[in-house]
Design an enzyme around this catalytic site. Structure first.
Site, mmCIF file in Angstrom:
data_model
loop_
_atom_site.group_PDB
_atom_site.id
_atom_site.type_symbol
_atom_site.label_atom_id
_atom_site.label_comp_id
_atom_site.label_asym_id
_atom_site.label_seq_id
_atom_site.Cartn_x
_atom_site.Cartn_y
_atom_site.Cartn_z
ATOM 1 N N HIS A 32 3.781 -2.280 3.079
ATOM 2 C CA HIS A 32 3.863 -0.959 2.459
ATOM 3 C C HIS A 32 5.128 -0.813 1.606
ATOM 4 O O HIS A 32 6.211 -1.200 2.049
ATOM 5 C CB HIS A 32 3.847 0.126 3.538
ATOM 6 C CG HIS A 32 2.528 0.208 4.265
ATOM 7 N ND1 HIS A 32 2.237 -0.592 5.350
ATOM 8 C CD2 HIS A 32 1.421 0.943 4.028
ATOM 9 C CE1 HIS A 32 1.008 -0.329 5.767
ATOM 10 N NE2 HIS A 32 0.482 0.598 4.985
ATOM 11 N N ASP A 79 0.809 -1.217 0.000
ATOM 12 C CA ASP A 79 0.000 0.000 0.000
ATOM 13 C C ASP A 79 0.843 1.269 0.000
ATOM 14 O O ASP A 79 2.001 1.280 0.422
ATOM 15 C CB ASP A 79 -0.880 0.047 1.259
ATOM 16 C CG ASP A 79 -2.045 -0.926 1.190
ATOM 17 O OD1 ASP A 79 -1.999 -1.872 0.375
ATOM 18 O OD2 ASP A 79 -2.999 -0.748 1.971
HETATM 19 ZN ZN LIG Z 1 -2.673 3.130 3.187
#
Ligand SMILES: [Zn+2]
Length: 368
Positions: free
Chosen positions: A260, A109
């Protein structure tokens, strides 16, 4: 931004309305609208979108991209409401493809970023694919990273324009966050996404309903590595693989995991984590395989919206909807849900260290 100036102009008109006759007010608003239309790019009705196979960064431009919180328009919300594409779909959290019990949906993400390539390079070496949920406002800074990710065959979905907490926003602002998020992906890839991931996993019935009217389905995750939270202590590369070890010891399958691709530390933890999955017999797959569908791209509702010209000219059409000027949103029938459907509640990396992200972290003009 011209729309903001127009809103201010109209606000002034409304504030001073006592000293004007109604006709005067209408004329002033009409002149403001004419002024706005006159400033529209005459070529803006022609989307700068080419088929995916012809796309290079040379054809990409971000003239349309807002800085900061994106503007929102009641006309967009009304357009989507009229599509009546709403279906009350559940939020997807697991790989539901029944053909392979060992599938594992790795997802990344908040990119694209200068570190995304660390993840995509690893996946290229392993000939595997993952899913990337991209923040639209990061795309103008790192279009090559997104194009490389797309060209490598990874799945890509919307993670809003500013990483906004959607449940806090007005209907119009939710539409805007998703539309601009889609537009960023479309600009680079020439493909329209049909899935989105709500920032922080925060989603309720109203958000699902609005997203569904845009032809979008929500995907969160089943297991969160919390990778961003270990960056400050320098323990990411130990903690993240430990999390995967624990899940594997518990016999977890069909997971969708959250990592991430924004921090050096979080991307550095990817190879070891994925190697653990491979060694345990898991098959790492992108969302499409996870769900047993041919593609995560292709969204006729959003494609028709962009083809309508309403994106470039939100005040076109008849009747012309009033510009939003009260900051309180413009609800056109989406009912605010009482029951919040939550995935694992996390404080995302935007709250952890805004200075290392490429978006401003501000919430759009949400009212709570
Ligand atoms: Zn996010």
């Amino acid at each position: 931004m011209l729309p903001s100036l127009l809103a201010v102009a109209v606000l002034c008109c409304v504030a001073c309305a006592d000293s004007f006759q109604p006709d005067d007010l209408n004329n002033i608003v009409g002149e403001a609208m004419d002024l706005y239309r006159a400033h529209l790019d005459p070529n803006s009705k022609t989307p700068s979108l080419l088929p995916a196979e012809n796309r290079t960064l040379a054809s990409v431009n971000f003239d349309w991209a807002p800085t900061g919180s994106p503007p929102s328009y009641a006309s967009w919300t009304m357009y989507f409401q009229q599509q009546q594409t709403y279906a009350d779909l559940p939020v997807l959290t697991h790989c539901v493809d029944s053909t392979n019990v060992n599938v594992w949906g790795a997802s990344f993400d908040d990119g694209p970023s200068e570190n995304t390539h660390v993840v995509t390079d690893y996946f290229a070496r392993k000939n595997m694919k993952a899913t990337f949920w991209v923040i639209g406002s990061n795309v103008p800074a790192f279009p090559q990273a997104l194009l490389d990710t797309f060209n490598a065959g990874h799945d890509i979905g919307i993670h809003t324009w500013t990483h906004a907490q959607l449940t806090d926003l007005s209907d119009d602002d939710i539409v805007s966050e998703l539309v601009y998020g889609a537009r960023a992906i479309y600009e680079v890839t020439g493909k329209m996404p049909k899935f989105f991931r709500p920032p922080y996993g925060e989603i309720d019935r109203r958000v699902r309903k609005i997203a569904s009217s845009l032809g979008l389905e929500a995907v969160t995750w089943s297991h969160d590595t919390l990778d961003w939270s270990y960056v400050a202590s320098g323990s990411t590369e130990q903690q993240v693989p430990d999390a995967f070890r624990e899940w594997l010891q518990d016999g977890v399958t069909r997971a969708i995991t959250l990592q991430h691709d924004i921090f050096e530390e979080t991307v550095a933890a990817v190879p070891q984590s994925m190697d653990l999955l491979i060694d345990a017999g898991r098959t790492i797959v992108p969302l499409s395989t996870c769900l047993g569908i041919p593609s995560v791209f292709g969204n006729p509702t959003l494609e028709a919206f962009f083809a309508s010209g309403l994106f470039e000219n939100p005040y076109s059409g008849s009747p012309v909807p009033p510009p939003k000027h009260d900051g309180g949103g413009y609800s056109v029938g989406f009912v605010k849900g009482r029951k919040t459907v939550k995935a694992v509640r996390v404080d995302g990396p935007t709250k952890f260290d805004k200075s290392r992200s490429h978006f401003n972290g501000k919430r759009s003009n949400g009212a709570r």
